[in-house]
Design an enzyme around this catalytic site. Structure first.
Site, PDB file in Angstrom:
ATOM      1  CE  LYS A  10       1.125   1.523   4.174  1.00 23.75           C
ATOM      2  NZ  LYS A  10       1.910   2.887   5.047  1.00 23.75           N
ATOM      3  CG  ASP A 138      -0.934  -0.288   8.704  1.00 24.19           C
ATOM      4  OD1 ASP A 138      -1.881   0.736   8.757  1.00 24.19           O
ATOM      5  OD2 ASP A 138       0.387   0.736   7.941  1.00 24.19           O
TER       6      ASP A 138
END
Length: 298
Positions: A10, A138
């Protein structure tokens, strides 16, 4: 029988950080974009699990004990469903280690989905996301992928519309940065000022929805960047090299030390990558685009 799951890295196109909470975490407005750099996690039955092995760039830096998020994911799923965690998890790494691109979180999400498929637990998406949130801030996004706004400490996700694909260049630094250390430095730097409540930029969300790279470039931000630069000042040279090569925007990815550069198109991304490779400011350069899907059984 074995199950392999591919899971992406990401980049944070916005990371707005609030004041520290009583539990030590920070409130965030964290706009995630999944990009096409992947780890693969393969789950195979093993009588002495959870057992972790790893191959790929920086594999020597990956813990192979039960502190690894992949092992923790297997243990959490096994406990919830009353199983013994008899599994060998092999991680084929391509996401930078300790690079601010959620490589460890990706492995946790990948292991969770792989074990769910291997064991046939039939967990719902909500149950998997609940376990992900227990594992780390996350990890839920690594499962979901695409684009999403993370609030709370980043674990509460609202999926976002995107109107196109954004090309990125990532420069890998010569050493890692500890996420807790970067947050501590953020707190130190913020001691003398009032920290506003973190809020997602409506202009940035609009740029994502339109697929407008130039508009996105004008709105990307990372509140952790000053802390990362304070701990690793050489990153400023990498950021400058990418901007000089024509990147629309440059920023530290998450807590760093990977630096991310948004390009106008794939051709421009290759030009930025070529310039960074010869700049002497980083150890490796990769190109990838996003958004891409989250953890997927392959």
């Amino acid at each position: 029988m074995s199950v392999t799951v591919r899971v992406p890295a990401k980049v944070n196109v916005q990371l707005a950080v609030g004041a520290a909470r009583p539990d030590g975490f920070h409130e965030l407005a964290n706009v995630f974009l999944a990009v096409g750099l992947y780890d693969e996690v393969t789950a195979t039955p093993s009588p002495d699990g959870p057992r972790i092995t790893c191959e790929g760039p920086d594999a020597a830096q990956v813990p192979l004990d039960r502190t690894n998020l992949a092992a923790r994911a297997a243990l959490a799923l096994a406990e919830r469903y009353g199983r013994t965690p008899d599994v060998h998890l092999h991680i084929a790494k391509d996401i930078p280690v300790a690079g601010g691109m959620a490589g460890g979180s990706a492995d946790g999400a990948g292991a969770l989905l792989a074990c769910d498929a291997l064991w046939g637990t039939g967990a719902s998406r909500e149950e998997l996301l609940d376990i992900c949130a227990e594992l780390g801030s996350d990890v839920p996004f690594s499962l979901v992928g695409g684009a999403a706004l993370g609030t709370g400490r980043g674990e509460r996700l609202t999926e976002l519309e995107t109107g196109g694909t954004f090309p990125w260049v990532f420069a890998m630094a010569t050493r890692g940065l500890s996420t807790p250390a970067v947050f501590r430095e953020f707190d130190r730097l913020a001691e003398a000022r009032e920290i506003p409540e973190p809020v997602a930029s409506q202009e940035l969300l609009g740029a994502l929805a339109k697929g407008d790279a130039e508009a996105l470039a004008a709105t990307v931000s990372n509140d952790l960047q000053p802390a990362a630069l304070s701990l690793f000042p050489e990153l400023a040279d990498t950021l400058a090299a990418g901007r000089a090569a024509g990147a629309l925007a440059s920023l530290v990815s998450g807590s760093g030390p990977t630096t991310a550069f948004l390009a106008r198109d794939a051709e421009a991304a290759e030009a930025v990558a070529a310039a960074l490779r010869t700049s002497g400011t980083c150890r490796d350069v990769r190109t990838a685009s996003g958004p891409v899907a989250g953890a997927t059984v392959v």
